[in-house]
Scaffold this motif. Structure first.
Motif, short mmCIF file in Angstrom:
data_model
loop_
_atom_site.label_atom_id
_atom_site.label_comp_id
_atom_site.label_asym_id
_atom_site.label_seq_id
_atom_site.Cartn_x
_atom_site.Cartn_y
_atom_site.Cartn_z
N ALA A 95 0.82 -1.21 0.00
CA ALA A 95 0.00 0.00 0.00
C ALA A 95 0.85 1.26 0.00
O ALA A 95 0.34 2.35 -0.27
CB ALA A 95 -0.93 0.00 1.21
N GLY A 96 2.13 1.13 0.30
CA GLY A 96 3.02 2.27 0.33
C GLY A 96 4.38 1.86 0.81
O GLY A 96 4.58 0.73 1.26
N TYR A 97 5.31 2.80 0.70
CA TYR A 97 6.66 2.54 1.19
C TYR A 97 7.31 3.83 1.66
O TYR A 97 6.88 4.93 1.31
CB TYR A 97 7.52 1.83 0.14
N SER A 98 8.35 3.67 2.47
CA SER A 98 9.10 4.80 2.98
C SER A 98 10.56 4.37 3.12
O SER A 98 10.85 3.20 3.35
CB SER A 98 8.55 5.25 4.33
N CYS A 99 11.45 5.35 2.99
CA CYS A 99 12.87 5.04 3.11
C CYS A 99 13.64 6.23 3.67
O CYS A 99 13.16 7.36 3.66
CB CYS A 99 13.46 4.63 1.76
N LEU A 100 14.82 5.92 4.17
CA LEU A 100 15.80 6.92 4.56
C LEU A 100 16.96 6.80 3.59
O LEU A 100 17.55 5.73 3.45
CB LEU A 100 16.30 6.69 5.99
N ARG A 117 25.08 11.71 9.62
CA ARG A 117 24.03 11.60 10.64
C ARG A 117 22.77 12.38 10.24
O ARG A 117 21.92 12.67 11.06
CB ARG A 117 24.56 12.04 12.00
N THR A 118 22.68 12.69 8.95
CA THR A 118 21.50 13.33 8.39
C THR A 118 20.96 12.41 7.30
O THR A 118 21.73 11.89 6.50
CB THR A 118 21.84 14.70 7.79
N ALA A 119 19.66 12.21 7.29
CA ALA A 119 19.03 11.35 6.27
C ALA A 119 17.86 12.10 5.65
O ALA A 119 17.28 13.00 6.27
CB ALA A 119 18.55 10.05 6.90
N GLU A 120 17.53 11.70 4.44
CA GLU A 120 16.37 12.26 3.75
C GLU A 120 15.26 11.22 3.72
O GLU A 120 15.48 10.08 3.33
CB GLU A 120 16.72 12.70 2.35
N LEU A 121 14.09 11.62 4.15
CA LEU A 121 12.93 10.74 4.21
C LEU A 121 12.10 10.87 2.94
O LEU A 121 11.86 11.98 2.45
CB LEU A 121 12.07 11.14 5.42
N SER A 122 11.67 9.74 2.42
CA SER A 122 10.71 9.71 1.32
C SER A 122 9.57 8.78 1.71
O SER A 122 9.78 7.77 2.39
CB SER A 122 11.35 9.17 0.04
N VAL A 123 8.37 9.12 1.26
CA VAL A 123 7.21 8.26 1.51
C VAL A 123 6.27 8.37 0.32
O VAL A 123 6.01 9.47 -0.18
CB VAL A 123 6.51 8.62 2.85
N TYR A 124 5.81 7.22 -0.16
CA TYR A 124 4.90 7.14 -1.30
C TYR A 124 3.78 6.16 -0.95
O TYR A 124 4.05 5.07 -0.45
CB TYR A 124 5.61 6.67 -2.57
N ILE A 125 2.55 6.56 -1.25
CA ILE A 125 1.38 5.74 -0.96
C ILE A 125 0.65 5.43 -2.26
O ILE A 125 0.44 6.32 -3.08
CB ILE A 125 0.42 6.47 0.02
N ASP A 126 0.25 4.18 -2.41
CA ASP A 126 -0.56 3.77 -3.56
C ASP A 126 -1.85 4.59 -3.51
O ASP A 126 -2.51 4.68 -2.46
CB ASP A 126 -0.88 2.28 -3.44
N ASP A 127 -2.22 5.20 -4.63
CA ASP A 127 -3.40 6.08 -4.62
C ASP A 127 -4.67 5.34 -4.21
O ASP A 127 -5.60 5.95 -3.69
CB ASP A 127 -3.58 6.78 -5.98
N ARG A 128 -4.72 4.04 -4.38
CA ARG A 128 -5.91 3.26 -3.97
C ARG A 128 -6.02 3.14 -2.45
O ARG A 128 -7.07 2.76 -1.94
CB ARG A 128 -5.87 1.86 -4.60
N PHE A 129 -4.94 3.45 -1.75
CA PHE A 129 -4.92 3.30 -0.29
C PHE A 129 -4.76 4.63 0.44
O PHE A 129 -4.61 4.64 1.66
CB PHE A 129 -3.79 2.35 0.12
N GLN A 130 -4.78 5.73 -0.27
CA GLN A 130 -4.57 7.02 0.37
C GLN A 130 -5.74 7.36 1.29
O GLN A 130 -6.87 6.94 1.08
CB GLN A 130 -4.36 8.10 -0.68
N GLY A 131 -5.43 8.13 2.33
CA GLY A 131 -6.44 8.56 3.27
C GLY A 131 -6.78 7.54 4.35
O GLY A 131 -7.76 7.70 5.07
#
Length: 164
Positions: free
Chosen positions: A62-67, A78-92
């Protein structure tokens, strides 16, 4: 919903989620759909200090996230960038919130000091999600991306983690 480490078998589902974002949003500045080989190469960069997690709902990703590394120079380690993506069928459905909570817990355990999120202006849902976790606006890069026939600003948010 089960949040777990991403596995190679999850790559096609993560590819579909990402390619949908490429086609329909400014959440990514990629302009052309990625191939399975490109996503496999991307996947190979994760693990250890750069976790990649998925939200699995009854066998569906339904989605994923990474550093990701924020920059390649050692002083940024010691700094990371966060990404997050959600399948549009599962948003909300709170999936983004659950993924961000888990990835920030992992960032804390990995002894990161700061987590950065680059969010294209106008992505109010992502801004609200990050602000709910305490991210604050650190700056704006004006007109740094050109997508959908318009210049896009990127807002950089940051969260300081409390490391003992």
């Amino acid at each position: 919903m089960h949040i777990r480490e991403a596995q190679e078998a999850d790559i096609p589902a993560m590819l579909a989620i990402y390619n949908h974002a490429i086609r329909t949003s400014t959440a990514t500045f990629d302009l052309q759909a990625q191939t399975l080989v490109q996503r496999q190469e991307w996947f190979a960069h994760y693990g250890g200090p750069h976790p990649l997690i998925v939200a699995d709902i009854d066998g569906h990703i339904a989605g994923y996230s990474c550093l990701s590394p924020f920059r390649s120079k050692p002083a940024y380690s010691r700094t990371a960038e966060l990404s997050v993506y959600i399948d549009d069928r599962f948003q909300g459905r709170g999936i983004g919130k659950a993924l961000v909570k888990e990835i920030l817990d992992r960032a804390q355990k990995l002894n990161y000091h700061v987590v950065i999120a680059g969010i294209t202006e106008g992505n109010d849902i992502s801004i609200k999600l990050h602000e709910a976790f305490g991210f604050t606006l650190a700056g704006r890069f004006k007109e740094v991306g050109y997508k959908f026939d318009a210049w896009q600003d990127v807002l950089f948010y940051q969260l300081f983690l409390r490391n003992e």
